[in-house]
Design a protein around this motif. Structure first.
Motif, PDB file in Angstrom:
ATOM      1  N   GLU A  36       0.537  -1.450   0.124  1.00 37.85           N
ATOM      2  CA  GLU A  36       0.214   0.223   0.035  1.00 37.85           C
ATOM      3  C   GLU A  36       0.774   1.760   0.232  1.00 37.85           C
ATOM      4  OE1 GLU A  36      -3.529   2.482   2.978  1.00 37.85           O
ATOM      5  OE2 GLU A  36      -3.263   0.357   2.880  1.00 37.85           O
ATOM      6  N   ALA A  37       1.765   1.231   0.943  1.00 38.77           N
ATOM      7  CA  ALA A  37       2.716   2.362   0.709  1.00 38.77           C
ATOM      8  C   ALA A  37       3.250   2.659  -0.475  1.00 38.77           C
ATOM      9  CB  ALA A  37       3.987   2.242   1.806  1.00 38.77           C
ATOM     10  N   LEU A  38       3.847   1.397  -1.283  1.00 37.79           N
ATOM     11  CA  LEU A  38       4.556   1.308  -2.749  1.00 37.79           C
ATOM     12  C   LEU A  38       3.722   2.162  -3.784  1.00 37.79           C
ATOM     13  CD1 LEU A  38       6.995   1.020  -4.092  1.00 37.79           C
ATOM     14  CD2 LEU A  38       6.188  -1.541  -4.743  1.00 37.79           C
ATOM     15  N   LEU A  39       2.254   1.971  -3.492  1.00 37.83           N
ATOM     16  CA  LEU A  39       0.988   2.339  -4.923  1.00 37.83           C
ATOM     17  C   LEU A  39       0.891   3.826  -4.440  1.00 37.83           C
ATOM     18  CD1 LEU A  39      -0.942  -1.585  -4.471  1.00 37.83           C
ATOM     19  CD2 LEU A  39       0.773  -0.660  -6.322  1.00 37.83           C
ATOM     20  N   THR A  40       0.866   3.960  -3.067  1.00 35.85           N
ATOM     21  CA  THR A  40       0.099   5.453  -2.398  1.00 35.85           C
ATOM     22  C   THR A  40       1.243   6.477  -2.401  1.00 35.85           C
ATOM     23  OG1 THR A  40      -0.136   4.461  -0.452  1.00 35.85           O
ATOM     24  CG2 THR A  40      -1.952   4.197  -1.892  1.00 35.85           C
ATOM     25  N   GLY A  41       2.182   6.007  -1.934  1.00 31.84           N
ATOM     26  CA  GLY A  41       3.229   6.870  -2.131  1.00 31.84           C
ATOM     27  C   GLY A  41       3.597   7.441  -0.172  1.00 31.84           C
ATOM     28  N   ASN A  42       2.421   6.583   0.734  1.00 31.96           N
ATOM     29  CA  ASN A  42       2.594   6.636   1.475  1.00 31.96           C
ATOM     30  C   ASN A  42       3.617   6.419   2.722  1.00 31.96           C
ATOM     31  OD1 ASN A  42       1.726   6.201   4.643  1.00 31.96           O
ATOM     32  ND2 ASN A  42      -0.504   6.115   4.576  1.00 31.96           N
ATOM     33  N   ASN A  43       4.713   7.726   2.920  1.00 29.84           N
ATOM     34  CA  ASN A  43       5.556   7.898   3.372  1.00 29.84           C
ATOM     35  C   ASN A  43       5.830   6.584   5.266  1.00 29.84           C
ATOM     36  OD1 ASN A  43       7.514   8.289   1.079  1.00 29.84           O
ATOM     37  ND2 ASN A  43       7.911  10.216   2.037  1.00 29.84           N
ATOM     38  N   GLN A  44       4.204   6.941   5.485  1.00 28.60           N
ATOM     39  CA  GLN A  44       4.213   7.433   6.768  1.00 28.60           C
ATOM     40  C   GLN A  44       4.197   5.260   7.561  1.00 28.60           C
ATOM     41  OE1 GLN A  44       1.328   9.616   8.917  1.00 28.60           O
ATOM     42  NE2 GLN A  44       1.182   8.443  10.791  1.00 28.60           N
ATOM     43  N   LEU A  45       2.660   4.883   5.934  1.00 33.82           N
ATOM     44  CA  LEU A  45       3.077   3.486   6.570  1.00 33.82           C
ATOM     45  C   LEU A  45       4.317   3.382   5.930  1.00 33.82           C
ATOM     46  CD1 LEU A  45       0.398   1.813   6.774  1.00 33.82           C
ATOM     47  CD2 LEU A  45       0.157   2.059   4.367  1.00 33.82           C
ATOM     48  N   ALA A  46       5.072   3.371   4.853  1.00 29.86           N
ATOM     49  CA  ALA A  46       6.392   2.899   4.561  1.00 29.86           C
ATOM     50  C   ALA A  46       7.398   2.958   6.752  1.00 29.86           C
ATOM     51  CB  ALA A  46       7.228   3.354   3.687  1.00 29.86           C
ATOM     52  N   GLU A  47       7.314   3.738   7.263  1.00 28.69           N
ATOM     53  CA  GLU A  47       8.215   3.951   8.014  1.00 28.69           C
ATOM     54  C   GLU A  47       7.873   2.909   9.221  1.00 28.69           C
ATOM     55  OE1 GLU A  47      10.965   5.029   8.684  1.00 28.69           O
ATOM     56  OE2 GLU A  47      10.976   6.340   6.495  1.00 28.69           O
ATOM     57  N   GLU A  48       6.087   2.687   9.400  1.00 32.70           N
ATOM     58  CA  GLU A  48       6.055   2.058  10.311  1.00 32.70           C
ATOM     59  C   GLU A  48       6.049   0.186   9.978  1.00 32.70           C
ATOM     60  OE1 GLU A  48       1.137   0.341  10.748  1.00 32.70           O
ATOM     61  OE2 GLU A  48       0.862   2.331  10.832  1.00 32.70           O
ATOM     62  N   VAL A  49       5.824  -0.246   8.953  1.00 34.27           N
ATOM     63  CA  VAL A  49       6.588  -0.967   8.320  1.00 34.27           C
ATOM     64  C   VAL A  49       8.006  -1.929   8.995  1.00 34.27           C
ATOM     65  CG1 VAL A  49       6.764  -3.248   6.529  1.00 34.27           C
ATOM     66  CG2 VAL A  49       4.928  -1.823   6.563  1.00 34.27           C
ATOM     67  N   MET A  50       8.389  -0.596   8.254  1.00 32.62           N
ATOM     68  CA  MET A  50      10.010  -0.330   8.528  1.00 32.62           C
ATOM     69  C   MET A  50      10.350  -0.486   9.943  1.00 32.62           C
ATOM     70  SD  MET A  50      11.580   2.164   5.992  1.00 32.62           S
ATOM     71  CE  MET A  50      13.483   2.178   6.287  1.00 32.62           C
ATOM     72  N   GLN A  51       9.754  -0.244  11.039  1.00 28.42           N
ATOM     73  CA  GLN A  51       9.804  -0.388  12.244  1.00 28.42           C
ATOM     74  C   GLN A  51       9.207  -1.348  12.960  1.00 28.42           C
ATOM     75  OE1 GLN A  51       8.117   3.387  13.487  1.00 28.42           O
ATOM     76  NE2 GLN A  51       9.573   4.952  13.097  1.00 28.42           N
ATOM     77  N   GLY A  52       8.385  -2.432  12.108  1.00 32.35           N
ATOM     78  CA  GLY A  52       7.553  -3.297  12.653  1.00 32.35           C
ATOM     79  C   GLY A  52       8.486  -5.034  12.693  1.00 32.35           C
ATOM     80  N   ASP A  53       9.825  -4.065  11.184  1.00 31.76           N
ATOM     81  CA  ASP A  53      11.023  -5.733  11.040  1.00 31.76           C
ATOM     82  C   ASP A  53      11.084  -6.355  12.364  1.00 31.76           C
ATOM     83  OD1 ASP A  53      11.449  -7.495   9.109  1.00 31.76           O
ATOM     84  OD2 ASP A  53      13.522  -5.667   9.670  1.00 31.76           O
ATOM     85  N   ASP A  54      11.677  -5.419  13.350  1.00 30.70           N
ATOM     86  CA  ASP A  54      12.051  -5.827  14.632  1.00 30.70           C
ATOM     87  C   ASP A  54      11.544  -7.375  15.431  1.00 30.70           C
ATOM     88  OD1 ASP A  54      14.624  -5.101  14.083  1.00 30.70           O
ATOM     89  OD2 ASP A  54      14.276  -2.982  15.194  1.00 30.70           O
ATOM     90  N   LEU A  55      10.145  -6.803  15.365  1.00 23.14           N
ATOM     91  CA  LEU A  55       9.192  -7.587  15.900  1.00 23.14           C
ATOM     92  C   LEU A  55       8.481  -8.625  14.955  1.00 23.14           C
ATOM     93  CD1 LEU A  55       6.394  -7.833  17.716  1.00 23.14           C
ATOM     94  CD2 LEU A  55       4.750  -7.263  16.244  1.00 23.14           C
ATOM     95  N   ILE A  56       8.995  -9.049  13.947  1.00 24.57           N
ATOM     96  CA  ILE A  56       8.766 -10.329  12.729  1.00 24.57           C
ATOM     97  C   ILE A  56      10.461 -11.020  13.130  1.00 24.57           C
ATOM     98  CG2 ILE A  56       8.518 -11.535  11.152  1.00 24.57           C
ATOM     99  CD1 ILE A  56       6.957  -9.508   9.519  1.00 24.57           C
ATOM    100  N   ASP A  57      11.166 -10.185  13.144  1.00 22.47           N
ATOM    101  CA  ASP A  57      12.045 -10.948  13.674  1.00 22.47           C
ATOM    102  C   ASP A  57      12.657 -11.877  14.953  1.00 22.47           C
ATOM    103  OD1 ASP A  57      13.650  -9.761  11.339  1.00 22.47           O
ATOM    104  OD2 ASP A  57      14.756  -7.759  12.607  1.00 22.47           O
ATOM    105  N   ASP A  58      12.168 -10.464  15.793  1.00 25.06           N
ATOM    106  CA  ASP A  58      11.816 -11.172  17.551  1.00 25.06           C
ATOM    107  C   ASP A  58      10.614 -12.738  17.669  1.00 25.06           C
ATOM    108  OD1 ASP A  58      13.864  -9.206  18.400  1.00 25.06           O
ATOM    109  OD2 ASP A  58      12.358  -8.284  19.171  1.00 25.06           O
ATOM    110  N   MET A  59       9.865 -12.641  16.778  1.00 23.56           N
ATOM    111  CA  MET A  59       9.689 -14.023  16.169  1.00 23.56           C
ATOM    112  C   MET A  59       9.357 -14.595  16.499  1.00 23.56           C
ATOM    113  SD  MET A  59       5.347 -11.715  15.126  1.00 23.56           S
ATOM    114  CE  MET A  59       4.150 -12.413  15.852  1.00 23.56           C
ATOM    115  N   MET A  60      10.843 -14.896  15.496  1.00 21.85           N
ATOM    116  CA  MET A  60      11.499 -16.074  14.551  1.00 21.85           C
ATOM    117  C   MET A  60      12.453 -17.004  15.557  1.00 21.85           C
ATOM    118  SD  MET A  60      14.042 -16.283  12.118  1.00 21.85           S
ATOM    119  CE  MET A  60      15.601 -15.827  12.945  1.00 21.85           C
ATOM    120  N   VAL A  61      12.863 -15.890  16.697  1.00 24.86           N
ATOM    121  CA  VAL A  61      13.786 -15.843  17.056  1.00 24.86           C
ATOM    122  C   VAL A  61      13.387 -16.377  19.050  1.00 24.86           C
ATOM    123  CG1 VAL A  61      15.378 -15.046  19.628  1.00 24.86           C
ATOM    124  CG2 VAL A  61      15.751 -13.865  17.527  1.00 24.86           C
TER     125      VAL A  61
END
Length: 178
Positions: A36-61
């Motif tokens: 959605e961020a890519l298709l709409t140019g929504n930088n706030q949403l892009a930042e939200e995804v980037m910040q949430g990546d650590d949560l997914i990494d922690d889930m794997m651990v």
């Protein structure tokens, strides 16, 4: 006493499976938001995804730790061992999917609506990827072999259109992806 121990083990195995499903849902949401961020140019949403990546990494651990603990404490065999081994494989793949969502979000942020990307069939590829993740998680959750096979067929379909997708995309970052 052993009856109680066995019940705890069964519950821990179920919790492991639920954690994998939750990780799948988090990875799916990250892909949806990054697209959605890519298709709409929504930088706030892009930042939200980037910040949430650590949560997914922690889930794997967490999944790896739980699986290793179950193996060490219970020495599972057959079906139970396959559940744990599958949780390891899925968590690794889901972590990678989260990383790809991060990369898509980073591209979205860097492009900042620079060109109309939806012209290049990106929405269809994004929808297909999300559908595949959802199907794979459902196949895991329900142990549905036919659904898992359908994911493989969908992967073949998606892969067949990727080379043409990047060749037709005029942006410099796409030309290096073929």
């Amino acid at each position: 006493m052993t009856q109680v121990t066995r019940q705890i083990y069964i519950e821990d195995l179920a919790k492991l499976q639920h954690s994998v499903v939750a990780m799948g849902e988090a990875a799916t949401l990250a892909v949806k938001k990054s697209m959605e961020a890519l298709l709409t140019g929504n930088n706030q949403l892009a930042e939200e995804v980037m910040q949430g990546d650590d949560l997914i990494d922690d889930m794997m651990v967490d999944i790896e730790d739980r699986g290793m603990l179950l193996i060490a404490k219970q020495q599972p065999i057959a079906h139970d061992l396959r559940i744990i081994a599958t949780s390891f494989k899925l968590s690794t793949d889901l972590e990678r999917i989260g990383d790809h969502a991060f990369d898509i979000a980073k591209i979205a942020r860097d492009l900042s609506g620079e060109f109309a990307i939806d012209v290049y069939d990106t929405p269809r590829l994004g929808s297909c990827a999300v559908r595949m993740i959802e199907m794979a998680i459902e196949a895991y959750r329900t142990a549905d072999i036919k659904l898992a096979e359908q994911v493989c067929r969908t992967d073949d379909e998606m892969m067949s259109c990727l080379p043409g997708h990047f060749i037709s995309c005029p942006h410099p970052w796409a030309q290096n992806r073929v």
